[in-house]
Structure formats: structure tokens, C-alpha cells
Design an enzyme around this catalytic site. Structure first.
Site, mmCIF file in Angstrom:
data_model
loop_
_atom_site.group_PDB
_atom_site.id
_atom_site.type_symbol
_atom_site.label_atom_id
_atom_site.label_comp_id
_atom_site.label_asym_id
_atom_site.label_seq_id
_atom_site.Cartn_x
_atom_site.Cartn_y
_atom_site.Cartn_z
ATOM 1 N N HIS A 1 -43.743 107.100 10.487
ATOM 2 C CA HIS A 1 -43.657 107.719 11.819
ATOM 3 C C HIS A 1 -43.116 106.722 12.848
ATOM 4 O O HIS A 1 -42.208 107.043 13.621
ATOM 5 C CB HIS A 1 -45.055 108.224 12.211
ATOM 6 C CG HIS A 1 -45.160 108.829 13.578
ATOM 7 N ND1 HIS A 1 -45.575 110.131 13.782
ATOM 8 C CD2 HIS A 1 -44.926 108.316 14.819
ATOM 9 C CE1 HIS A 1 -45.551 110.382 15.093
ATOM 10 N NE2 HIS A 1 -45.184 109.296 15.745
ATOM 11 N N GLU A 2 -43.665 105.508 12.836
ATOM 12 C CA GLU A 2 -43.255 104.520 13.847
ATOM 13 C C GLU A 2 -41.825 104.034 13.613
ATOM 14 O O GLU A 2 -41.065 103.855 14.563
ATOM 15 C CB GLU A 2 -44.230 103.336 13.881
ATOM 16 C CG GLU A 2 -45.662 103.684 14.280
ATOM 17 C CD GLU A 2 -45.782 104.552 15.520
ATOM 18 O OE1 GLU A 2 -44.951 104.417 16.440
ATOM 19 O OE2 GLU A 2 -46.694 105.395 15.572
ATOM 20 N N HIS B 1 -39.277 106.261 15.022
ATOM 21 C CA HIS B 1 -39.049 106.112 16.471
ATOM 22 C C HIS B 1 -37.888 105.152 16.759
ATOM 23 O O HIS B 1 -37.180 105.309 17.748
ATOM 24 C CB HIS B 1 -40.299 105.573 17.173
ATOM 25 C CG HIS B 1 -41.305 106.626 17.547
ATOM 26 N ND1 HIS B 1 -40.990 107.711 18.333
ATOM 27 C CD2 HIS B 1 -42.623 106.749 17.254
ATOM 28 C CE1 HIS B 1 -42.075 108.456 18.504
ATOM 29 N NE2 HIS B 1 -43.079 107.900 17.855
HETATM 30 ZN ZN ZN Z 1 -44.941 108.737 17.762
#
Ligand code: ZN
Length: 182
Positions: free
Chosen positions: A153-154, A157
């Protein structure tokens, strides 16, 4: 009084940009920001402090969420009640990932997404991440289950990807028979 981070909303353009690699030595400003991110993620997962400072619980943040398009991520993982493992990875790369895929049963959340988004985000059950610590030393982390989801998830980004981009619009939910849900 504790000064909260200014976390950008999904509509901000920084969340959709490809971030650039960070260079060493890391500036004091970045080091302080990283410390602030660790504190805030930790507080957000401790109920009394989350309430006191009005923080939404979260286990990870990436620099673009703070308006800085550099490849730096921070994860604070509660491994047992009130015991947290902290990860700071500069220029992280997923160097290997399991064939097995999983999803968080309750869906994912993001501190930049201030609305409910339903659906399963299919991700690798295990990943190996390489990158650098704050002093520029090479590090390698093996992550599984929830922590593996957090790293994916990170790192997304840093490439301008938000979790709901990965929800299949034609089939937002999987059954246990189709995908292991954690
Ligand atoms: Zn996030």
C-alpha cells in the site's frame, strides 16, 4: 500541545505523482518529519491518544501524503497490544513477492482517503522489500500478511497509486474460496 501532521486528501495532486528517489545524507527536515510520522502513527493506534489528539488509526504513511514527492515510507506495526515495530524505508523496492495473493477482509483504509471505500484489494501474501535506512545503510525486510499489505500500500503511494485503484469494479469482493482473506 501535540501538533498534528497535515495529511493531504486524495484529491491533492501530490497523491497522483510519481515520487523521486531520496538522496543521502537525509536533511534534518526529513528526519524530523519521519520522527513525527512515527509518533503520529503510534499515537493513532493507542486508543486514548487517538481520541485525545483526534487521530484516525493508521499503520502507514508515505511522503507524498505530506506533499513531498520523495520515495520514503513509514510503517508502525502493532505486533502485540501496545508493542510496535517501526519501519522507515528510503527508496523501497519490492524485490520478490509470493505467488499467493491475499486481501484484507475488511478492505483497506488510507489516511488520505476520508470516505468509506468497499472492496477487497488483492495483494501478495509475502514480499521482500529492499531499500535504505535513514543513514543510507542498505536494508532488507521480509513482510508477511498484514505487514506485507502495508508495504505494498505504501509503496503504491510513491507511484501515485491509491488502494481503490486496485479494486476490481466488476468484482469488488472475493469469497474465501477465491482468495484468502485476512
Ligand atoms: Zn494510504
Amino acid at each position: 500541545m501535540y501538533q498534528k501532521l497535515k495529511i493531504l486528501d486524495e484529491k491533492d495532486k501530490h497523491l497522483r505523482m510519481i515520487s523521486k528517489e531520496a538522496t543521502f545524507p537525509l536533511s534534518d527536515k526529513y528526519r524530523e518529519l519521519i520522527k513525527h510520522m512515527i509518533d503520529e502513527l503510534t499515537y493513532s493506534q493507542i486508543e486514548e491518544l487517538a481520541e485525545k489528539y483526534d487521530l484516525r488509526p493508521g499503520m502507514g504513511l508515505a511522503f507524498p501524503q505530506l506533499g513531498i514527492n520523495k520515495r520514503i515510507i513509514v510503517i508502525v506495526h502493532e505486533v502485540e497490544p501496545s508493542k510496535f515495530d517501526e519501519y522507515v524505508v528510503i527508496n523501497p523496492k519490492i524485490v520478490s513477492s509470493s505467488e499467493e495473493m491475499i486481501a484484507a477482509e475488511a478492505g483497506e483504509g488510507c489516511l488520505s482517503v476520508n470516505r468509506e471505500v468497499e472492496g477487497h484489494v488483492k495483494r501478495h501474501a509475502r514480499v521482500t522489500v529492499e531499500g535504505y535506512d535513514m543513514d543510507g545503510n542498505k536494508i532488507r525486510i521480509r513482510a508477511r500478511e498484514e505487514l506485507s499489505l502495508a508495504f505494498q500500500h505504501e509503496i503504491d503511494h510513491l507511484d501515485g497509486i491509491l488502494f481503490f485503484d486496485r479494486i476490481d469494479k466488476n468484482k469488488p469482493f472475493y469469497t474465501e474460496a477465491e482468495l484468502r482473506l485476512i
